[in-house]
Design an enzyme around this catalytic site. Sequence first.
Site, PDB file in Angstrom:
ATOM      1  N   CYS A  74       0.880  -1.166   0.000  1.00 37.40           N
ATOM      2  CA  CYS A  74       0.000   0.000   0.000  1.00 37.40           C
ATOM      3  C   CYS A  74       0.918   1.216   0.000  1.00 37.40           C
ATOM      4  O   CYS A  74       1.772   1.307   0.864  1.00 37.40           O
ATOM      5  CB  CYS A  74      -0.891  -0.071   1.231  1.00 37.40           C
ATOM      6  SG  CYS A  74      -1.520   1.449   1.924  1.00 37.40           S
ATOM      7  N   GLU A 107      -4.748   2.779  -4.551  1.00 38.68           N
ATOM      8  CA  GLU A 107      -4.044   1.899  -5.481  1.00 38.68           C
ATOM      9  C   GLU A 107      -4.071   2.527  -6.874  1.00 38.68           C
ATOM     10  O   GLU A 107      -4.985   3.289  -7.196  1.00 38.68           O
ATOM     11  CB  GLU A 107      -4.712   0.517  -5.537  1.00 38.68           C
ATOM     12  CG  GLU A 107      -4.779  -0.218  -4.218  1.00 38.68           C
ATOM     13  CD  GLU A 107      -3.441  -0.727  -3.729  1.00 38.68           C
ATOM     14  OE1 GLU A 107      -2.423  -0.466  -4.400  1.00 38.68           O
ATOM     15  OE2 GLU A 107      -3.414  -1.383  -2.668  1.00 38.68           O
TER      16      GLU A 107
END
Length: 229
Positions: free
Chosen positions: A2, A105
């Site tokens: 992440c 993302e």
Amino acid sequence: MCGRLSQYRGIHDFVAALSMPNALVNSVGEQPLGRYNVAPSTGVALLHLEQAVLHADRVRWGWRPHWAKDRAPPINARVEKVANGAFFRAIWPHRAIAPVDNWFEWVDEGGPKKQPYLVRRRDGAPVLCAAIGQLPDADEGAGELDGFVIITADSAGGMVDIHDRRPVVLNPTLAREWLDPATTRGRAEQMVLLQGEPPDAFEWFRVDCAVGNPRHEGPHIIEPLTAGQ
């Protein structure tokens, strides 16, 4: 994954999501954190237990052992290796929760730039990410080598279309157990390997490419793109 996240609620909102009765030592302030575009290597509000007291500290996102000077500090750790690999051995016992509102993302959709997506819990609750780190000492305070990593696992279901990895997110009951120093290493490994929240606990949508620049900050970063944008 992440590589970017948001922490805009106040620390007490995150603590309330944990439902922990412990006293809180809060070094991050009483006001909303107000950070919508948090980049690696910056300070992130982290929750950890020390002598049965819950601590909220700002800890640098990223960590490496002192002997690994040939690479940048990783910001994530693969769940398949984190418990038994040499790289994170020193911090595996030091568990924390990185409470976030969402993460981002980037997806290659064929355009000139990758398209950012925001991922958050479908129920609107805080996202309680399993983390480990070299954490501030209650007596000595923060140290220059302090840092943390978020534990990640393979994506599944529709989340594979967004990214092949995602944070290990724990429900409040498991997050409390994760933080508890009495939880054994074997049990902690089992939790992050097998008991993270499933893909259907989350929703995701396209957001403005401005999130790619950490100098862009504010609520507009997390607004969904409308049709035609």
